[in-house]
Motif scaffolding. Structure first.
Motif, PDB file in Angstrom:
ATOM      1  N   TYR A   1      36.278  38.479  48.585  1.00 52.47           N
ATOM      2  CA  TYR A   1      36.634  37.538  47.523  1.00 52.47           C
ATOM      3  C   TYR A   1      35.828  36.237  47.624  1.00 52.47           C
ATOM      4  O   TYR A   1      36.173  35.245  46.978  1.00 52.47           O
ATOM      5  CB  TYR A   1      38.122  37.218  47.571  1.00 52.47           C
ATOM      6  N   GLY A   2      34.771  36.246  48.419  1.00 51.78           N
ATOM      7  CA  GLY A   2      33.940  35.059  48.566  1.00 51.78           C
ATOM      8  C   GLY A   2      34.341  34.164  49.718  1.00 51.78           C
ATOM      9  O   GLY A   2      33.797  33.060  49.867  1.00 51.78           O
ATOM     10  N   GLY A   3      35.291  34.635  50.542  1.00 52.11           N
ATOM     11  CA  GLY A   3      35.752  33.837  51.666  1.00 52.11           C
ATOM     12  C   GLY A   3      34.911  34.015  52.916  1.00 52.11           C
ATOM     13  O   GLY A   3      33.895  34.713  52.913  1.00 52.11           O
ATOM     14  N   MET A   4      35.376  33.387  53.991  1.00 52.58           N
ATOM     15  CA  MET A   4      34.653  33.416  55.263  1.00 52.58           C
ATOM     16  C   MET A   4      35.228  34.429  56.247  1.00 52.58           C
ATOM     17  O   MET A   4      34.699  34.602  57.343  1.00 52.58           O
ATOM     18  CB  MET A   4      34.680  32.024  55.896  1.00 52.58           C
TER      19      MET A   4
ATOM     20  N   LYS B   1      42.707  38.031  41.594  1.00 46.74           N
ATOM     21  CA  LYS B   1      41.969  37.630  42.796  1.00 46.74           C
ATOM     22  C   LYS B   1      40.472  37.580  42.514  1.00 46.74           C
ATOM     23  O   LYS B   1      39.784  36.634  42.912  1.00 46.74           O
ATOM     24  CB  LYS B   1      42.263  38.592  43.940  1.00 46.74           C
ATOM     25  N   ARG B   2      39.972  38.612  41.844  1.00 45.69           N
ATOM     26  CA  ARG B   2      38.524  38.663  41.602  1.00 45.69           C
ATOM     27  C   ARG B   2      38.083  37.658  40.544  1.00 45.69           C
ATOM     28  O   ARG B   2      36.934  37.211  40.528  1.00 45.69           O
ATOM     29  CB  ARG B   2      38.120  40.083  41.215  1.00 45.69           C
ATOM     30  N   GLU B   3      39.003  37.283  39.681  1.00 42.24           N
ATOM     31  CA  GLU B   3      38.665  36.290  38.652  1.00 42.24           C
ATOM     32  C   GLU B   3      38.620  34.879  39.225  1.00 42.24           C
ATOM     33  O   GLU B   3      37.722  34.097  38.859  1.00 42.24           O
ATOM     34  CB  GLU B   3      39.704  36.347  37.518  1.00 42.24           C
ATOM     35  N   TRP B   4      39.552  34.529  40.109  1.00 44.65           N
ATOM     36  CA  TRP B   4      39.707  33.145  40.531  1.00 44.65           C
ATOM     37  C   TRP B   4      39.197  32.836  41.940  1.00 44.65           C
ATOM     38  O   TRP B   4      38.650  31.749  42.168  1.00 44.65           O
ATOM     39  CB  TRP B   4      41.184  32.735  40.443  1.00 44.65           C
TER      40      TRP B   4
END
Length: 383
Positions: free
Chosen positions: A60-63, A108-111
């Motif tokens: 989701y773009g996190g670390m 989740k994938r949108e935001w």
């Protein structure tokens, strides 16, 4: 064996953020406080460092880190400045975390990618002027009309609500009657800029003056029914869970502020002289600073334990309430003692301890007052 030492990954992160706070935040934050201006450049740098995505999966773009990593970062930031720390804390634990915990895969994938990158800030619209500690007194309503929710009401004291990069607010609203006859509360995602959403000018605050805090108004605001976060009527349980986690994060902010007071007082006590010697040689000052250090140590252990239980999947409500109570008390007591040690200089807003003093009080109020924490602890004890 009990071991409170940080592993290499967490210690490297802590040192990196400590250097960032010292080198990038400390030299400029005083000017933002004087102007009551939001530090967009600092927030952008934190986004590029990945701090807004720390506890979220990489998909989701996190670390791919954990909640404890977020707390360590918050402590190091608040050691220098609380406005920057609370902007991150609210953006992650209150803005993005409800999407991750309760959202659909599509939500989740949108935001989350934009929230994790720091290019977008999220806000948590819970508090109203008549519904803070008594969250069940919410008056904001959401009524279904075909394929839409129609929202009316007001929210107050909402962090990150009106910045140029605010992208969404999760809003709690009454959506019907619960089985027990009480209010059925749901959480609905409201994108920034939705017609019917009015955002006030920033509040003029005692502290946290470089963070964004505003009032929101909803006038026949319409969003798709698909913006419901989790099941209908699940909002109350959702925000209780969100606040339980958030208490650990805000405890880390409080510990950072309390530690910053110790740092400043140790430095000042070595430099400032009275009666021919540094004030740090006077036992009265030594004892006061020793008490301050003891408070920090105790509060840090409290939030470490709460975070550890949370990550192990164990019940942690009592521990998070204890951590919030102990750490906010430590922050307030240390800020008062630091101001006393600095004397007249501590009353000048240009000094860090003056900012600490102004910032400390809200820690005993926000995300659950000290009185509410005592209620929660007593309830967990079976009283």
């Amino acid at each position: 064996m009990i071991d409170t030492r940080l592993d290499e990954r967490h210690e490297t992160l802590r040192k990196t953020v400590a250097a960032f706070a010292r080198d990038e935040v400390a030299p400029v934050i005083g000017d933002f406080y004087r102007r009551e201006a939001f530090p967009y450049e600092i927030v952008a740098k934190m986004g590029r460092m990945g701090l807004f995505g720390l506890p979220f999966p990489e998909e989701y773009g996190g670390m791919g880190g954990d909640y404890f990593a977020l707390c360590l970062v918050l402590e190091e930031l608040a050691r220098i400045d609380s406005s920057v720390a609370v902007t991150l804390e609210a953006g992650v634990s209150l803005g993005a975390m409800p999407i991750y915990r309760f959202g659909t895969e599509q939500q989740k994938r949108e935001w989350l990618p934009s929230l994790c990158s720091g290019q977008m800030l999220g806000a948590f619209g819970l508090t109203e002027t008549g519904a803070g500690s008594d969250a069940g007194a919410l008056r904001t309503t959401a009524v279904r009309d075909g394929g839409e929710w129609v929202i009316n009401g007001n929210k107050a004291y909402i962090t990150n609500a009106g910045t140029d990069i605010t992208g969404m607010i999760t809003v709690t609203a009454v959506t019907g009657v619960a089985e027990d006859g009480g209010k059925a509360i749901s959480t609905i995602i409201v994108p920034a800029g939705t017609p019917g959403l009015s955002v006030s000018q920033p509040y003029s605050k005692v502290g946290w003056t470089a963070s964004d805090t505003r009032e929101l108004r909803f006038d026949d605001l319409r969003v798709p029914v698909g913006n419901l976060l989790g099941g209908e009527g699940r909002g109350y349980a959702q925000f209780l869970s969100t606040l339980a986690e958030g208490r650990i994060a805000i405890s880390a902010v409080a510990v950072g502020l309390a530690q910053g007071c110790v740092d400043e007082c140790v430095r000042f006590a070595r430099e400032r002289e009275t009666f021919g010697r540094p004030i740090g040689k006077h036992q009265a000052i030594q004892f006061k600073i020793a008490d301050m250090a003891a408070r920090v140590h105790t509060a840090r252990l409290a939030y470490y334990e709460a975070a550890a239980k949370m990550l192990r999947g164990e019940p942690f409500r009592r521990e998070s309430a204890i951590a919030k109570l102990v750490s906010s008390n430590a922050a307030m007591d240390n800020a008062r003692d630091a101001t006393q040690i600095f004397g007249g200089m501590g009353f000048i807003n240009d000094t860090p301890v003056a900012r600490f003093y102004r910032d400390a009080k809200i820690l005993e109020i926000g995300e659950g007052t000290s009185e509410v924490q005592r209620m929660l602890i007593a309830r967990e004890l079976g009283l």
